[in-house]
Write an enzyme that holds these catalytic residues in place. Structure first.
Site, PDB file in Angstrom:
ATOM      1  N   ASP A  16       1.580 -13.162 -28.950  1.00 25.63           N
ATOM      2  CA  ASP A  16       2.204 -11.828 -28.973  1.00 25.63           C
ATOM      3  C   ASP A  16       3.666 -11.881 -29.449  1.00 25.63           C
ATOM      4  OD1 ASP A  16      -0.181 -11.248 -27.485  1.00 25.63           O
ATOM      5  OD2 ASP A  16       0.903 -11.497 -25.594  1.00 25.63           O
ATOM      6  N   GLU A 223      -4.374  -1.905 -28.170  1.00 22.80           N
ATOM      7  CA  GLU A 223      -3.175  -2.489 -27.557  1.00 22.80           C
ATOM      8  C   GLU A 223      -2.251  -2.983 -28.676  1.00 22.80           C
ATOM      9  OE1 GLU A 223      -4.572  -5.793 -25.134  1.00 22.80           O
ATOM     10  OE2 GLU A 223      -5.197  -6.938 -26.871  1.00 22.80           O
TER      11      GLU A 223
HETATM   12  O1  FUB Z   1      -0.957 -11.783 -23.915  1.00 25.87           O
HETATM   13  C1  FUB Z   1      -1.619 -10.968 -22.980  1.00 25.87           C
HETATM   14  C2  FUB Z   1      -2.222  -9.786 -23.648  1.00 25.87           C
HETATM   15  O2  FUB Z   1      -3.146 -10.226 -24.637  1.00 25.87           O
HETATM   16  C3  FUB Z   1      -1.255  -8.926 -24.415  1.00 25.87           C
HETATM   17  O3  FUB Z   1      -0.436  -8.122 -23.621  1.00 25.87           O
HETATM   18  C4  FUB Z   1      -2.232  -8.214 -25.269  1.00 25.87           C
HETATM   19  O4  FUB Z   1      -1.664  -7.468 -26.292  1.00 25.87           O
HETATM   20  C5  FUB Z   1      -3.095  -9.347 -25.748  1.00 25.87           C
HETATM   21  O5  FUB Z   1      -2.511 -10.042 -26.821  1.00 25.87           O
END
Ligand code: FUB
Length: 324
Positions: A16, A223
């Site tokens: 991320d 997301e």
């Molecule tokens: O890294 C944890 C979670 O996985 C992130 O917050 C999401 O966007 C996904 O990448």
């Protein structure tokens, strides 16, 4: 010069990545993946991260400096577990690190921690941001100096539990033929420590001007919000989650509405796909991650960078997620 994707760090799993240029240097704020031993599930419990490191580079092909742990879950008085995707904003000589973490009742909130330096360490505020919920904060500074936070994530990110910024008794995703659940956008207060208004829905329209449907899993928001500006247009990019695409939509205001434009990155090795887009020394880059170095373990990811190119009409050239 950079042509192929490049992994940025060995010996530490990172995901991320949020990239920013501060004082002429490139700073990267990733999640720090660890082997927690928790079995994989749709709730994302296996992403049990506990701290953040900051990385910096003078050049895109140059050495990557690890500035060490800059915030630990134990230092956040209200935090329970799972420090997920983070981002950083800068104003008046201070740096603000935004992070989602579950509180002691297992509800995701977004916190903020402050430093005098982009490489931290960061000191957390005593409470999460009032009215915050869900995950994946990305903070964008517009050309007039105003900051906006984009956030939200489905499934383990808990966004499906909320309507009109209120938690529901039994939250679930809308039916396939209803409008999809939107990401949220909110203007930040002048001190960057709170929201200055109620978060608003970030609407993504299809080619007919209709909001994307919940059943449109190849295009709807899941997301990993990110905002950047190119040639005066606002580019909102995001992950489609269970269809593993990074997509983008373009608008004329930081609030949208945005119109869906296409795929930035095709699926990578691993389940999640999450990124940032940043201009550095006259070129544009996509920072993202995959699970190739860990042999496909979805919770042990490695961040990488690859050049991002635009077509003359402002559209983004699709990048092959499997390219070495
Ligand atoms: O890294 C944890 C979670 O996985 C992130 O917050 C999401 O966007 C996904 O990448």
């Amino acid at each position: 010069m950079m042509k192929n994707p490049r992994y940025l760090v060995d010996g530490l799993y990172t995901a991320d990545p949020s990239a920013h240029v501060f004082n002429g240097k490139l700073y990267i704020y990733p999640s720090h993946d660890i082997e927690s031993g928790i079995p994989e599930n749709d709730n994302g419990d296996h992403f049990d991260m506990r701290d953040y490191h900051v990385f910096s580079m003078d050049d895109i092909d140059g050495e990557v400096t690890d500035h060490g742990v800059v915030l630990d879950v134990q230092d956040v008085p209200w935090a329970g577990r799972q420090m997920w995707d983070t981002d950083v904003a800068h104003k008046n000589g201070k740096y603000y690190l935004y992070f989602p973490v579950k509180d002691k009742t297992d509800i995701f909130r977004i916190g903020v921690a402050v430093s005098d330096k982009p490489e931290g360490p960061f000191v957390p505020e005593k409470h999460p941001i009032t009215g915050s919920y869900s995950i994946d904060p990305a903070v964008f500074e517009d050309e007039d100096g105003q900051h906006y936070m984009y956030f939200g994530g489905l499934w383990g990110g808990q966004l499906q539990r909320y309507r009109n910024n209120k938690a529901q008794e039994c939250g679930s995703e809308p039916a396939d033929d209803e409008s999809s659940l939107p990401a949220r956008v909110v203007k930040m207060s002048d001190d960057l420590l709170e929201f200055s208004e109620e978060p608003k829905s970030l609407v993504i329209l299809d080619e007919n001007g209709e909001p994307l449907k919940a059943g449109d899993h190849d295009r709807r928001f899941f997301e990993a919000s990110w905002m950047h500006k190119y040639n005066g247009k606002y580019y909102f990019s995001y992950s489609t989650g269970n269809t593993h695409l990074l997509c983008y939509a373009v608008g004329d205001s930081p609030y949208g509405p945005f119109t869906y434009k296409g795929v930035i990155l095709t699926p990578v090795v691993g389940w999640t796909t999450h990124h940032s887009i940043c201009e550095f020394k006259g070129k544009w880059y996509l920072f993202h991650h995959d699970s190739k170095p860990s042999g496909g373990k979805t919770w042990l990811r490695s961040m990488k960078v690859t050049e991002l190119e635009y077509n003359e009409d402002g559209s983004i050239k699709t990048i092959d997620g499997m390219a070495d």
